[in-house]
Design a protein around this motif. Structure first.
Motif, PDB file in Angstrom:
ATOM      1  N   VAL A 234      30.990  10.086  17.228  1.00 52.09           N
ATOM      2  CA  VAL A 234      31.205  10.609  18.577  1.00 52.09           C
ATOM      3  C   VAL A 234      31.809   9.512  19.437  1.00 52.09           C
ATOM      4  CG1 VAL A 234      29.293  12.268  18.480  1.00 52.09           C
ATOM      5  CG2 VAL A 234      28.879   9.954  19.291  1.00 52.09           C
ATOM      6  N   PRO A 235      32.549   9.881  20.470  1.00 55.54           N
ATOM      7  CA  PRO A 235      32.975   8.864  21.448  1.00 55.54           C
ATOM      8  C   PRO A 235      31.786   8.477  22.324  1.00 55.54           C
ATOM      9  CG  PRO A 235      33.688  11.036  22.138  1.00 55.54           C
ATOM     10  CD  PRO A 235      33.085  11.220  20.783  1.00 55.54           C
ATOM     11  N   TRP A 236      31.675   7.211  22.669  1.00 59.61           N
ATOM     12  CA  TRP A 236      30.575   6.777  23.529  1.00 59.61           C
ATOM     13  C   TRP A 236      31.010   5.544  24.308  1.00 59.61           C
ATOM     14  CZ3 TRP A 236      28.595   1.887  22.703  1.00 59.61           C
ATOM     15  CH2 TRP A 236      28.889   1.303  21.461  1.00 59.61           C
ATOM     16  N   GLN A 237      30.382   5.390  25.467  1.00 59.99           N
ATOM     17  CA  GLN A 237      30.621   4.219  26.310  1.00 59.99           C
ATOM     18  C   GLN A 237      29.382   3.342  26.427  1.00 59.99           C
ATOM     19  OE1 GLN A 237      32.058   5.948  29.977  1.00 59.99           O
ATOM     20  NE2 GLN A 237      34.165   6.028  29.253  1.00 59.99           N
ATOM     21  N   TRP A 238      28.212   3.891  26.195  1.00 56.73           N
ATOM     22  CA  TRP A 238      26.993   3.096  26.152  1.00 56.73           C
ATOM     23  C   TRP A 238      25.989   3.768  25.223  1.00 56.73           C
ATOM     24  CZ3 TRP A 238      22.633   5.644  27.653  1.00 56.73           C
ATOM     25  CH2 TRP A 238      22.779   6.721  28.535  1.00 56.73           C
ATOM     26  N   MET A 239      25.081   2.955  24.701  1.00 54.73           N
ATOM     27  CA  MET A 239      24.095   3.428  23.742  1.00 54.73           C
ATOM     28  C   MET A 239      22.826   2.603  23.932  1.00 54.73           C
ATOM     29  SD  MET A 239      24.262   3.448  19.549  1.00 54.73           S
ATOM     30  CE  MET A 239      25.873   4.204  19.602  1.00 54.73           C
ATOM     31  N   ALA A 240      21.671   3.259  23.754  1.00 57.45           N
ATOM     32  CA  ALA A 240      20.398   2.556  23.931  1.00 57.45           C
ATOM     33  C   ALA A 240      19.353   3.146  22.999  1.00 57.45           C
ATOM     34  CB  ALA A 240      19.914   2.646  25.382  1.00 57.45           C
ATOM     35  N   PHE A 241      18.446   2.268  22.521  1.00 57.05           N
ATOM     36  CA  PHE A 241      17.271   2.671  21.761  1.00 57.05           C
ATOM     37  C   PHE A 241      16.034   2.384  22.606  1.00 57.05           C
ATOM     38  CE2 PHE A 241      19.659   2.601  17.725  1.00 57.05           C
ATOM     39  CZ  PHE A 241      19.132   3.740  17.164  1.00 57.05           C
ATOM     40  N   ALA A 242      15.115   3.340  22.621  1.00 58.67           N
ATOM     41  CA  ALA A 242      13.846   3.153  23.318  1.00 58.67           C
ATOM     42  C   ALA A 242      12.710   3.442  22.346  1.00 58.67           C
ATOM     43  CB  ALA A 242      13.741   4.072  24.536  1.00 58.67           C
ATOM     44  N   GLN A 243      11.636   2.665  22.443  1.00 55.74           N
ATOM     45  CA  GLN A 243      10.456   2.837  21.598  1.00 55.74           C
ATOM     46  C   GLN A 243       9.303   3.381  22.424  1.00 55.74           C
ATOM     47  OE1 GLN A 243       9.287  -0.703  19.523  1.00 55.74           O
ATOM     48  NE2 GLN A 243       8.216   0.415  17.925  1.00 55.74           N
ATOM     49  N   HIS A 244       8.600   4.365  21.871  1.00 58.94           N
ATOM     50  CA  HIS A 244       7.531   5.021  22.601  1.00 58.94           C
ATOM     51  C   HIS A 244       6.276   4.144  22.591  1.00 58.94           C
ATOM     52  CE1 HIS A 244       4.289   8.242  23.061  1.00 58.94           C
ATOM     53  NE2 HIS A 244       4.954   8.240  24.184  1.00 58.94           N
ATOM     54  N   GLU A 245       5.657   4.006  23.762  1.00 55.58           N
ATOM     55  CA  GLU A 245       4.398   3.277  23.911  1.00 55.58           C
ATOM     56  C   GLU A 245       3.325   4.291  24.287  1.00 55.58           C
ATOM     57  OE1 GLU A 245       5.140   0.332  26.854  1.00 55.58           O
ATOM     58  OE2 GLU A 245       6.364  -0.922  25.539  1.00 55.58           O
ATOM     59  N   PRO A 246       2.488   4.712  23.313  1.00 56.34           N
ATOM     60  CA  PRO A 246       1.522   5.793  23.594  1.00 56.34           C
ATOM     61  C   PRO A 246       0.558   5.460  24.719  1.00 56.34           C
ATOM     62  CG  PRO A 246       1.715   5.356  21.228  1.00 56.34           C
ATOM     63  CD  PRO A 246       2.446   4.254  21.928  1.00 56.34           C
ATOM     64  N   GLY A 247       0.101   4.197  24.792  1.00 54.81           N
ATOM     65  CA  GLY A 247      -0.879   3.858  25.822  1.00 54.81           C
ATOM     66  C   GLY A 247      -0.330   4.007  27.225  1.00 54.81           C
ATOM     67  N   LYS A 248       0.952   3.649  27.423  1.00 53.82           N
ATOM     68  CA  LYS A 248       1.577   3.736  28.748  1.00 53.82           C
ATOM     69  C   LYS A 248       2.353   5.033  28.940  1.00 53.82           C
ATOM     70  CE  LYS A 248       2.142  -1.289  28.997  1.00 53.82           C
ATOM     71  NZ  LYS A 248       3.110  -2.398  29.150  1.00 53.82           N
ATOM     72  N   ASN A 249       2.501   5.816  27.869  1.00 54.73           N
ATOM     73  CA  ASN A 249       3.244   7.080  27.914  1.00 54.73           C
ATOM     74  C   ASN A 249       4.632   6.884  28.517  1.00 54.73           C
ATOM     75  OD1 ASN A 249       3.721   9.804  27.503  1.00 54.73           O
ATOM     76  ND2 ASN A 249       2.931  10.383  29.512  1.00 54.73           N
ATOM     77  N   ARG A 250       5.343   5.904  27.965  1.00 57.96           N
ATOM     78  CA  ARG A 250       6.710   5.683  28.406  1.00 57.96           C
ATOM     79  C   ARG A 250       7.530   5.185  27.229  1.00 57.96           C
ATOM     80  NH1 ARG A 250       8.870   0.809  30.938  1.00 57.96           N
ATOM     81  NH2 ARG A 250       8.049  -1.003  29.853  1.00 57.96           N
TER      82      ARG A 250
END
Length: 655
Positions: A234-250
């Motif tokens: 796909v074409p893209w201009q930005w990309m990010a990975f996020a990891q789930h933190e169950p204790g903080k729910n974010r």
């Protein structure tokens, strides 16, 4: 005639709209369809003005109503189709091209060839001009679109010629059913084959994306490779990975092309916005021009065994650049990325334990080297003590012989008074020499006692180091038990995973075996350290006893020096006074007997000291062997730690 043209126009517009609806999406916002075939049919049947009206209407209606494409993109595609049809129709008319059934005759072959070549040339020329001059250069893979566009155009043009022939031949209804069925089957089959071929190429690119994600257990470390493979999908201009933190729910960002990732976690709050929708629906979604997205976003929730582990976000400033086909591509990638994130979290404890084991092994190795150096020093001191004790025994033997000679001389003096002066002179000379040698022996014995005291101190320090080694072995045994528990937990998790956890179970069993081996080696090290400590305690006792004996020898030798002074004085008196020769000779004989007895005792003590130093040397040799075994155990622990690191790597690859 007008009614027939209207019906044909409606049919062709509907065919063009369906061709766009069932077109084939390509990676990087590309798209191909069979709409050019509709343009070829309309142009050859009723001329280029008719085709220039029908073709863009079909494309525009299909993009706007059936595909829900952005209006700007639909207008660009319709305008490009109008220009291509008009240019190709003018060339065809200039070459005298025929219409209807005459278009398929042999004399119309040159004009037909020019039409078939001009239409795609103009269309793709305008497309590439738009790519070069507009923002679409980053969103379309030109080579991919050209290749599949040529295949789709050639297939649809051939089918258009077949349908043109079918519409102008004169056959009865029953006779026309068979060729009509063949053309319909060919149309559907060609569309199916092209679609499957495009899907195969897309799956190959998706597989490359998954392979890039599987290179390492850490998604952050393979982020660059994932970016390169994603650019082919796909074409893209930005990309990010996020990891789930169950204790903080974010969702905390661990890799981002726009920044270091710090402070970006609030953008992926799973409680609101498109991220919440993706997590709630548990599938990839496309977000366009919302409060939380500028342009267009692909939000890919990552689930492993039903648990949310992270989120992949891909964005572009063009609002309509992503569609359902792109979301479907990343639905294929999501399970692999989710396993990578889950595996990274589960292996972090094993990696930490391996690091602690490596640290403790380094400490044990350093302690072993210190013990070995101390053992070598003890052995050297013991050898010096043995040498000095041997010399002392030799000196005492010489003193015994001199005392015997003195006794014999005293007997001769008592029987031969005439030789009293000469015997007194010889006795004085002999007593002086013995005194000098005895003083030398006293100094050497004093040095030997100091060396024995220093050896005892060193052996006590070695005993303390051996106790530290025992504590280190207990620490390593504790680490091995913890590693064993981690391997057991990994085996349980592999059993829960079923078929997918077989590789994980095999490596977990290897980790379990390595942990047991570490425990055994730690216990062996502890036993070796205990044996070393006991041997050192025995050595301390022996050295202490040797020091006491040497102190007694020194005191006795000091007294003997005083006796020798008395002998010298008596010898001088004998030389000066001849009339007391007989009496003094008797006294000298008695005194010589006592000296011989004392010297024999000192000689026995010196021999005992020699044997004690031999025992110390043997203990030092045993200690050196024990330290060598300890060093071998430390090397074994180092190898086990390296095996543990390789097991973690194999565990990562097996997953």
């Amino acid at each position: 005639m007008i009614l027939g043209a209207g019906l044909e126009a409606a049919a062709l517009i509907g065919a063009g709209a369906l061709a766009r609806r069932f077109g084939i999406a390509l990676p990087r916002a590309g798209f191909v369809s069979c709409a050019p075939g509709v343009a070829v049919f309309a142009l050859l049947d009723r001329g280029w003005p008719f085709a220039a009206v029908v073709t863009p209407l079909g494309i525009g209606l299909g993009d706007l109503w059936l595909r829900a494409a952005p209006r700007s993109a639909a207008l660009r595609d319709a305008a490009r189709a109008t220009a291509a049809v008009a240019a190709a129709g003018l060339v065809y008319a200039r070459l005298g091209g025929a219409l209807g059934a005459d278009a398929l005759t042999a004399r119309n072959l040159d004009a037909l060839t020019a039409l078939v070549v001009t239409l795609p040339a103009v269309a793709y020329g305008l497309l590439y001009l738009e790519i070069v001059t507009g923002p679409g250069i980053r969103s379309i893979d030109g080579a991919l679109v050209a290749r599949w566009g040529a295949i789709a155009y050639a297939t649809s043009a051939a089918l258009a010629l077949g349908w043109l022939w079918m519409s102008h031949i004169t056959l009865e209804v029953q006779a026309a059913l068979l060729p009509g069925a063949v053309l319909a089957a060919a149309t559907l089959t060609s569309w199916y084959v092209i679609r499957r071929a495009v899907l195969a190429e897309v799956l190959e690119r998706v597989r490359g994306f998954a392979d890039a994600a599987a290179v390492d257990a850490s998604v952050a470390r393979t982020f660059q490779g994932i970016q390169e493979i994603a650019s082919r999908l796909v074409p893209w201009q930005w990309m990010a990975f996020a990891q789930h933190e169950p204790g903080k729910n974010r969702l905390a960002v661990i890799a981002d092309t726009r920044a270091s990732g710090a402070g970006e976690g609030e953008r992926f709050d799973p409680g609101s916005g498109p991220a919440d929708e993706a997590v709630r629906l548990r599938r990839t979604i496309v977000a366009r021009n919302g409060a939380h997205a500028r342009g267009s976003q692909l939000l890919v929730p990552l689930y492993d065994r039903g648990e949310l582990v992270g989120l992949l976000s891909i964005g572009h400033s063009i609002a309509g650049i992503y569609g359902d086909s792109h979301a479907a591509m990343f639905e294929l990638v999501a399970p692999q990325l989710a396993r990578r994130l889950a595996l990274e979290t589960s292996l972090r404890g094993v990696v930490d334990a391996s690091g602690r084991t490596t640290t403790q092994t380094g400490t044990l190795t350093a302690a072993t080297e210190r013990i070995l150096a101390s053992s070598q020093q003890v052995a050297a001191v013991a050898q010096r003590a043995t040498h000095e004790a041997t010399q002392a025994a030799g000196l005492l033997s010489a003193a015994v012989r001199e005392a015997l000679a003195l006794r014999d001389s005293a007997g001769e003096v008592s029987t031969a008074g005439g030789a009293t002066r000469d015997a007194g002179a010889r006795m004085e000379e002999t007593a002086g020499r013995v005194r000098v040698e005895t003083q030398t022996a006293v100094r050497q014995l004093t040095d030997l006692g100091a060396a024995a005291l220093e050896s005892a101190t060193e052996v006590r320090r070695l005993r303390d180091v051996a106790e530290q080694v025992e504590k280190f072995s207990e620490t390593i045994a504790l680490i091995a038990n913890q590693t064993n528990l981690l391997a057991l937990n990994a085996t349980i998790e592999a059993a829960r995973a079923g078929v997918h956890g077989r590789g994980f179970a095999v490596v977990a069993e290897e980790v379990h075996k390595l942990a047991e081996q570490s425990g055994r080696e730690a216990r062996n090290v502890g036993r070796s350290a205990q044996e070393t400590r006991r041997a050192l305690e025995r050595a301390v006792q022996l050295l202490e006893q040797m020091r006491i004996d040497l102190t007694q020898v020194v005191h006795g030798s000091t007294n003997w020096v005083k006796d020798l002074d008395s002998i010298a004085e008596v010898a001088s008196t004998t030389a000066r006074s001849g009339k007391r020769v007989a009496d003094m000779a008797q006294n000298i004989a008695e005194l010589s007997a006592r000296i011989s007895q004392s010297l024999e005792q000192r000689q026995n003590a010196a021999q005992t000291s020699t044997r004690d130093t031999d025992v110390v040397a043997a203990a030092a040799a045993q200690q050196t062997e024990a330290v060598a075994g300890l060093r071998h155990a430390a090397a074994t622990l180092t190898a086990i730690t390296q095996d543990l690191g390789r097991a973690v790597a194999r565990l990562t690859q097996a997953s």
